[in-house]
Design a protein around this motif. Structure first.
Motif, mmCIF file in Angstrom:
data_model
loop_
_atom_site.group_PDB
_atom_site.id
_atom_site.type_symbol
_atom_site.label_atom_id
_atom_site.label_comp_id
_atom_site.label_asym_id
_atom_site.label_seq_id
_atom_site.Cartn_x
_atom_site.Cartn_y
_atom_site.Cartn_z
ATOM 1 N N ASN A 165 0.937 -1.380 0.118
ATOM 2 C CA ASN A 165 0.557 0.328 -0.045
ATOM 3 C C ASN A 165 0.875 1.286 0.025
ATOM 4 O O ASN A 165 1.831 1.233 0.334
ATOM 5 N N PRO A 166 0.342 2.325 -0.517
ATOM 6 C CA PRO A 166 1.267 3.493 -0.461
ATOM 7 C C PRO A 166 1.236 4.238 0.828
ATOM 8 O O PRO A 166 3.168 4.518 0.768
ATOM 9 N N LEU A 167 1.017 3.899 1.847
ATOM 10 C CA LEU A 167 2.227 4.568 2.774
ATOM 11 C C LEU A 167 3.414 3.765 3.352
ATOM 12 O O LEU A 167 4.394 4.386 3.404
ATOM 13 N N MET A 168 3.250 2.110 2.900
ATOM 14 C CA MET A 168 4.784 1.587 3.126
ATOM 15 C C MET A 168 5.464 1.857 2.076
ATOM 16 O O MET A 168 6.894 2.450 2.210
ATOM 17 N N VAL A 169 5.317 2.395 0.986
ATOM 18 C CA VAL A 169 6.159 3.163 -0.453
ATOM 19 C C VAL A 169 6.360 4.332 0.599
ATOM 20 O O VAL A 169 7.661 4.165 -0.013
ATOM 21 N N GLU A 170 5.737 5.031 0.539
ATOM 22 C CA GLU A 170 5.874 6.640 1.113
ATOM 23 C C GLU A 170 7.120 7.022 1.983
ATOM 24 O O GLU A 170 8.593 7.076 2.344
ATOM 25 N N LEU A 171 7.300 5.473 3.102
ATOM 26 C CA LEU A 171 7.867 5.126 4.402
ATOM 27 C C LEU A 171 8.858 4.582 3.942
ATOM 28 O O LEU A 171 10.054 5.913 4.405
ATOM 29 N N ASP A 172 8.715 3.774 2.815
ATOM 30 C CA ASP A 172 10.051 3.380 2.519
ATOM 31 C C ASP A 172 11.072 3.972 1.613
ATOM 32 O O ASP A 172 12.270 4.062 1.384
ATOM 33 N N ARG A 173 10.352 5.089 0.709
ATOM 34 C CA ARG A 173 11.323 5.824 -0.014
ATOM 35 C C ARG A 173 11.651 7.221 1.112
ATOM 36 O O ARG A 173 13.383 7.666 0.721
ATOM 37 N N ARG A 174 11.421 7.212 2.526
ATOM 38 C CA ARG A 174 11.791 8.170 3.318
ATOM 39 C C ARG A 174 12.811 7.624 3.996
ATOM 40 O O ARG A 174 13.089 8.537 5.086
ATOM 41 N N SER A 175 13.129 6.062 3.970
ATOM 42 C CA SER A 175 14.314 5.736 4.818
ATOM 43 C C SER A 175 13.354 5.969 6.359
ATOM 44 O O SER A 175 14.160 5.667 7.544
ATOM 45 N N LEU A 176 12.167 5.560 6.426
ATOM 46 C CA LEU A 176 10.571 5.613 7.651
ATOM 47 C C LEU A 176 10.433 4.281 8.008
ATOM 48 O O LEU A 176 10.055 3.618 6.929
ATOM 49 N N ALA A 177 10.117 4.040 9.000
ATOM 50 C CA ALA A 177 9.152 2.952 9.654
ATOM 51 C C ALA A 177 8.277 3.467 10.760
ATOM 52 O O ALA A 177 8.822 3.811 11.638
ATOM 53 N N PRO A 178 7.121 3.179 11.469
ATOM 54 C CA PRO A 178 6.276 3.424 11.925
ATOM 55 C C PRO A 178 6.401 2.523 13.492
ATOM 56 O O PRO A 178 6.769 1.884 13.302
ATOM 57 N N LEU A 179 6.602 3.419 14.505
ATOM 58 C CA LEU A 179 6.218 3.149 15.887
ATOM 59 C C LEU A 179 5.412 2.859 16.452
ATOM 60 O O LEU A 179 4.130 2.165 17.078
ATOM 61 N N THR A 180 4.050 3.993 15.852
ATOM 62 C CA THR A 180 2.444 4.438 15.653
ATOM 63 C C THR A 180 1.989 4.077 14.647
ATOM 64 O O THR A 180 2.442 5.541 13.876
#
Length: 232
Positions: A178-193
Motif C-alpha cells: 500500500n502507498p503508505l508503506m511505499v512512501e515510508l520506505d522512500r523516506r527511510s522511515l518506519a512506523p512505531l505507531t
C-alpha cells in the motif's frame, strides 16, 4: 502535495494493515506489536525474521504464517495433523479475485492514497525507541479521508522489518504494497505507531530458534487439487 494510489490489496490477515522491496540481506530480528484487525478486534502479533524469511504469529491462534523463498505458507495443526497451505498460490487461482471482491469488508480500512506527511516538531519514545511525530493525511479503500498521528523512526531494525513485511504483502496479495508503506520506505522511515491502528510494543535483535523458520511438512498442492476438480 503528495499523492499515491494503488489497487485495493488483499485482506488476507494483516498484510493490508501495514505491509516489495528488493531482496535484501537482512539481519535477524523480532518486532512485537498490536494492530487493529477490523471486526476481528485488536490483535497482538509477533513478527520474527531470519535473513529474508519471516514468521508471523498471532496471539491466541494455533497457527502461524511463514514467508520463505517469496512464497507465504499458512501452517496449522488439527487432530494431530500438520497442514502447510501455500496461500500465495491462492492469488492466481481462478475465481480468487471474484471471491475477494464479494467478501465482506471485515478488515480495517487501509490507505490507498497519501495526501500529506509532515513532521509536527514533537518527538516520542515508543518501546524504548525515539521517534518523530508526523501528521499523515490519507484516503482509505472506501474513499474516506483521514488525518492520523504517527510516530516514525529510522531505527535499522524497524526498517528491516518494514522491508520484509513489504515482501510478505506482495507474496500474499500479488500486488504492490500500500502507498503508505511505499512512501515510508522512500523516506527511510518506519512506523512505531500509526493512529490507534498500530503500536510497536517490543523490538529485539534476535529471531529465535532456526527451526522456527523451517516448513514442518510438505506444502499442499493447491493447484493440483484445483485441476483435479476440473479447474482450467
Amino acid at each position: 502535495m503528495l499523492r499515491f494510489s494503488t489497487h485495493a490489496a488483499s485482506s488476507a490477515l494483516l498484510a493490508a494493515i501495514m505491509g516489495g522491496a528488493p531482496l535484501l540481506a537482512l539481519a535477524d530480528g523480532t518486532v512485537h506489536y498490536e494492530a487493529d484487525a477490523g471486526q476481528m478486534g485488536r490483535m497482538s502479533i509477533t513478527d520474527r525474521w531470519q535473513g529474508d524469511a519471516l514468521r508471523v504469529d498471532i496471539e491466541g491462534m494455533d497457527a502461524f504464517m511463514l514467508l520463505k523463498d517469496d512464497s507465504v505458507y499458512s501452517i496449522t495443526a488439527a487432530g494431530g495433523q500438520v497442514m502447510v497451505i501455500p496461500i500465495s498460490d491462492l492469488a492466481g487461482m481462478p475465481g480468487a479475485a471474484g471471491a475477494n471482491a464479494s467478501a465482506p469488508k471485515a478488515g480495517p480500512a487501509f490507505p490507498t492514497e497519501i495526501d500529506g506527511m509532515e513532521p509536527t516538531g514533537e518527538t516520542r519514545s515508543i518501546a524504548g525507541i525515539e521517534g518523530e511525530v508526523y501528521a499523515i493525511q490519507w484516503v482509505d479503500n472506501q474513499g474516506t479521508a483521514h488525518t492520523s498521528t504517527a510516530v516514525l523512526t529510522d531505527d535499522p531494525r524497524l526498517l528491516e522489518h518494514q522491508a520484509v513485511k513489504m515482501r510478505f504483502s506482495q507474496a500474499v496479495a500479488g500486488e504492490e504494497p500500500n502507498p503508505l508503506m511505499v512512501e515510508l520506505d522512500r523516506r527511510s522511515l518506519a512506523p512505531l505507531t500509526f493512529g490507534d491502528r498500530f503500536t510497536v510494543v517490543e523490538v529485539r535483535s534476535d529471531a529465535g530458534p532456526d527451526g522456527d523458520f523451517v516448513l514442518p511438512a510438505k506444502p499442499m498442492d493447491l493447484k493440483g487439487m484445483m485441476h483435479g476438480f476440473g479447474a482450467p
